[in-house]
Design a protein around this motif. Sequence first.
Motif, PDB file in Angstrom:
ATOM      1  N   MET A 292       0.793  -1.455  -0.319  1.00 56.55           N
ATOM      2  CA  MET A 292       0.185  -0.230   0.121  1.00 56.55           C
ATOM      3  C   MET A 292       1.233   1.498  -0.093  1.00 56.55           C
ATOM      4  SD  MET A 292      -2.949   1.456   2.721  1.00 56.55           S
ATOM      5  CE  MET A 292      -1.617   1.110   4.366  1.00 56.55           C
ATOM      6  N   ILE A 293       0.496   2.044  -0.484  1.00 56.36           N
ATOM      7  CA  ILE A 293       1.326   3.226  -0.816  1.00 56.36           C
ATOM      8  C   ILE A 293       0.523   4.688   0.423  1.00 56.36           C
ATOM      9  CG2 ILE A 293       1.494   5.553  -2.497  1.00 56.36           C
ATOM     10  CD1 ILE A 293       2.814   3.230  -4.020  1.00 56.36           C
ATOM     11  N   ARG A 294       0.934   5.065   0.443  1.00 57.28           N
ATOM     12  CA  ARG A 294      -0.190   6.245   2.038  1.00 57.28           C
ATOM     13  C   ARG A 294       0.666   8.052   1.283  1.00 57.28           C
ATOM     14  NH1 ARG A 294       0.844   4.125   7.347  1.00 57.28           N
ATOM     15  NH2 ARG A 294      -1.200   2.715   7.490  1.00 57.28           N
ATOM     16  N   HIS A 295      -0.117   8.701   0.647  1.00 54.93           N
ATOM     17  CA  HIS A 295      -0.224  10.240  -0.294  1.00 54.93           C
ATOM     18  C   HIS A 295      -0.446  11.058   0.336  1.00 54.93           C
ATOM     19  CE1 HIS A 295       0.333  12.635  -2.975  1.00 54.93           C
ATOM     20  NE2 HIS A 295      -1.371  12.997  -3.493  1.00 54.93           N
ATOM     21  N   ILE A 296       0.389  12.299   1.128  1.00 50.08           N
ATOM     22  CA  ILE A 296       0.302  13.051   2.327  1.00 50.08           C
ATOM     23  C   ILE A 296       0.220  14.398   1.110  1.00 50.08           C
ATOM     24  CG2 ILE A 296       0.758  13.470   4.587  1.00 50.08           C
ATOM     25  CD1 ILE A 296       1.362  10.941   5.198  1.00 50.08           C
ATOM     26  N   VAL A 297      -0.107  15.176   1.463  1.00 47.52           N
ATOM     27  CA  VAL A 297       0.534  16.368   0.662  1.00 47.52           C
ATOM     28  C   VAL A 297      -0.057  17.590   1.660  1.00 47.52           C
ATOM     29  CG1 VAL A 297      -0.044  17.674  -1.318  1.00 47.52           C
ATOM     30  CG2 VAL A 297       0.144  15.188  -1.206  1.00 47.52           C
ATOM     31  N   PHE A 298       0.629  18.916   2.445  1.00 46.14           N
ATOM     32  CA  PHE A 298       0.153  19.540   2.601  1.00 46.14           C
ATOM     33  C   PHE A 298       0.188  21.193   1.841  1.00 46.14           C
ATOM     34  CE2 PHE A 298       2.689  17.147   5.375  1.00 46.14           C
ATOM     35  CZ  PHE A 298       1.617  16.678   6.668  1.00 46.14           C
ATOM     36  N   PHE A 299      -1.375  21.837   2.253  1.00 50.23           N
ATOM     37  CA  PHE A 299      -1.087  23.058   1.852  1.00 50.23           C
ATOM     38  C   PHE A 299      -1.507  24.097   2.686  1.00 50.23           C
ATOM     39  CE2 PHE A 299      -2.900  19.470  -1.053  1.00 50.23           C
ATOM     40  CZ  PHE A 299      -2.877  19.936  -2.358  1.00 50.23           C
ATOM     41  N   ARG A 300      -1.029  25.433   2.146  1.00 53.63           N
ATOM     42  CA  ARG A 300      -1.055  26.604   2.578  1.00 53.63           C
ATOM     43  C   ARG A 300      -1.823  27.892   1.956  1.00 53.63           C
ATOM     44  NH1 ARG A 300       4.046  28.710   4.989  1.00 53.63           N
ATOM     45  NH2 ARG A 300       4.237  28.796   3.605  1.00 53.63           N
ATOM     46  N   ALA A 301      -2.627  28.786   2.312  1.00 58.51           N
ATOM     47  CA  ALA A 301      -3.317  29.520   0.984  1.00 58.51           C
ATOM     48  C   ALA A 301      -2.472  30.604   1.771  1.00 58.51           C
ATOM     49  CB  ALA A 301      -4.775  29.571   1.420  1.00 58.51           C
ATOM     50  N   ARG A 302      -2.397  31.161   0.152  1.00 63.82           N
ATOM     51  CA  ARG A 302      -1.321  32.764   0.405  1.00 63.82           C
ATOM     52  C   ARG A 302      -2.523  33.466   1.091  1.00 63.82           C
ATOM     53  NH1 ARG A 302       1.601  32.909  -4.996  1.00 63.82           N
ATOM     54  NH2 ARG A 302       0.656  31.644  -5.972  1.00 63.82           N
ATOM     55  N   ARG A 303      -3.919  33.514   1.322  1.00 60.62           N
ATOM     56  CA  ARG A 303      -3.980  34.444   2.323  1.00 60.62           C
ATOM     57  C   ARG A 303      -5.178  33.846   3.867  1.00 60.62           C
ATOM     58  NH1 ARG A 303      -7.685  38.672  -1.833  1.00 60.62           N
ATOM     59  NH2 ARG A 303      -8.329  36.360  -2.017  1.00 60.62           N
ATOM     60  N   ARG A 304      -5.386  34.295   4.463  1.00 65.76           N
ATOM     61  CA  ARG A 304      -6.384  33.611   5.283  1.00 65.76           C
ATOM     62  C   ARG A 304      -7.860  33.194   4.365  1.00 65.76           C
ATOM     63  NH1 ARG A 304      -4.016  30.687   8.264  1.00 65.76           N
ATOM     64  NH2 ARG A 304      -5.314  29.141   8.831  1.00 65.76           N
ATOM     65  N   GLU A 305      -8.266  34.230   4.165  1.00 61.17           N
ATOM     66  CA  GLU A 305     -10.019  34.011   3.644  1.00 61.17           C
ATOM     67  C   GLU A 305      -9.824  33.309   2.292  1.00 61.17           C
ATOM     68  OE1 GLU A 305      -7.792  38.064   2.108  1.00 61.17           O
ATOM     69  OE2 GLU A 305      -7.777  37.158   3.905  1.00 61.17           O
ATOM     70  N   ASP A 306      -8.605  32.354   1.663  1.00 59.24           N
ATOM     71  CA  ASP A 306      -8.666  31.686   0.940  1.00 59.24           C
ATOM     72  C   ASP A 306      -8.967  30.585   1.573  1.00 59.24           C
ATOM     73  OD1 ASP A 306      -9.057  33.014  -1.261  1.00 59.24           O
ATOM     74  OD2 ASP A 306      -6.907  33.221  -1.477  1.00 59.24           O
ATOM     75  N   VAL A 307      -8.633  29.984   2.785  1.00 58.45           N
ATOM     76  CA  VAL A 307      -8.717  28.845   2.803  1.00 58.45           C
ATOM     77  C   VAL A 307      -9.825  27.537   2.517  1.00 58.45           C
ATOM     78  CG1 VAL A 307      -8.741  27.107   5.140  1.00 58.45           C
ATOM     79  CG2 VAL A 307      -7.135  29.409   4.824  1.00 58.45           C
ATOM     80  N   GLY A 308     -10.853  28.160   2.780  1.00 60.21           N
ATOM     81  CA  GLY A 308     -12.385  27.273   2.797  1.00 60.21           C
ATOM     82  C   GLY A 308     -12.062  27.055   1.444  1.00 60.21           C
ATOM     83  N   ALA A 309     -11.469  28.013   0.947  1.00 62.60           N
ATOM     84  CA  ALA A 309     -11.861  27.797  -1.095  1.00 62.60           C
ATOM     85  C   ALA A 309     -10.981  26.570  -1.373  1.00 62.60           C
ATOM     86  CB  ALA A 309     -11.848  28.927  -2.088  1.00 62.60           C
ATOM     87  N   VAL A 310      -9.164  27.043  -1.037  1.00 59.22           N
ATOM     88  CA  VAL A 310      -8.828  25.612  -0.829  1.00 59.22           C
ATOM     89  C   VAL A 310      -8.831  23.552  -0.127  1.00 59.22           C
ATOM     90  CG1 VAL A 310      -6.268  24.756  -0.148  1.00 59.22           C
ATOM     91  CG2 VAL A 310      -6.240  27.324  -0.475  1.00 59.22           C
ATOM     92  N   LEU A 311      -9.881  24.504   0.657  1.00 60.13           N
ATOM     93  CA  LEU A 311     -10.517  22.902   1.684  1.00 60.13           C
ATOM     94  C   LEU A 311     -11.940  22.673   0.187  1.00 60.13           C
ATOM     95  CD1 LEU A 311     -10.306  20.668   3.217  1.00 60.13           C
ATOM     96  CD2 LEU A 311     -12.651  22.590   4.746  1.00 60.13           C
ATOM     97  N   GLU A 312     -11.864  23.316  -0.738  1.00 63.82           N
ATOM     98  CA  GLU A 312     -13.116  22.864  -1.600  1.00 63.82           C
ATOM     99  C   GLU A 312     -12.871  22.315  -2.373  1.00 63.82           C
ATOM    100  OE1 GLU A 312     -16.111  25.742  -2.084  1.00 63.82           O
ATOM    101  OE2 GLU A 312     -16.462  26.141   0.025  1.00 63.82           O
ATOM    102  N   GLY A 313     -11.741  23.331  -3.127  1.00 60.89           N
ATOM    103  CA  GLY A 313     -10.610  22.551  -4.377  1.00 60.89           C
ATOM    104  C   GLY A 313     -10.309  21.180  -4.156  1.00 60.89           C
ATOM    105  N   LEU A 314      -9.795  21.027  -3.204  1.00 56.11           N
ATOM    106  CA  LEU A 314      -8.954  20.355  -2.883  1.00 56.11           C
ATOM    107  C   LEU A 314     -10.313  18.707  -2.811  1.00 56.11           C
ATOM    108  CD1 LEU A 314      -6.489  20.870  -0.940  1.00 56.11           C
ATOM    109  CD2 LEU A 314      -6.391  20.233  -2.361  1.00 56.11           C
ATOM    110  N   SER A 315     -11.817  18.696  -1.987  1.00 53.97           N
ATOM    111  CA  SER A 315     -12.602  17.837  -1.750  1.00 53.97           C
ATOM    112  C   SER A 315     -12.964  17.436  -2.866  1.00 53.97           C
ATOM    113  CB  SER A 315     -14.061  18.576  -0.809  1.00 53.97           C
ATOM    114  OG  SER A 315     -13.176  19.047   0.032  1.00 53.97           O
ATOM    115  N   ILE A 316     -12.856  17.577  -4.405  1.00 57.41           N
ATOM    116  CA  ILE A 316     -13.552  17.217  -5.065  1.00 57.41           C
ATOM    117  C   ILE A 316     -12.588  16.290  -5.355  1.00 57.41           C
ATOM    118  CG2 ILE A 316     -14.278  19.435  -6.028  1.00 57.41           C
ATOM    119  CD1 ILE A 316     -12.250  19.679  -8.559  1.00 57.41           C
TER     120      ILE A 316
END
Length: 100
Positions: free
Chosen positions: A1-25
């Motif tokens: 089994m391969i484990r794949h882990i990716v960490f993201f930081r938004a450029r702006r605090r107000e974009d965290v929700g949009a990053v989460l939504e974009g990754l949730s797809i």
Amino acid sequence: MIRHIVFFRARRREDVGAVLEGLSILKTIPHATLLEVTLNGRLDQLGNEVDVVVYGEFADAAALAAYKAHPTYQASIDRVRPLRDLRIAADYVANAPHSL
């Protein structure tokens, strides 16, 4: 089994929700045996640079490659890349012998 882990930081605090939504797809892609997309719980007082974590488990390298070749993967990249300033990824074989 391969484990794949990716960490993201938004450029702006107000974009965290949009990053989460974009990754949730990514959760709609069928090749992972487990795929989680979540906000960082920020429980570690020494390092809280990460906003969103993607954690996936894949049967093998072919399944991970198929996941990354899926059109939804590219759609997620297109949505998130302009909003993030950090992306760190790691893949490893679970239960593989380790060497230094």
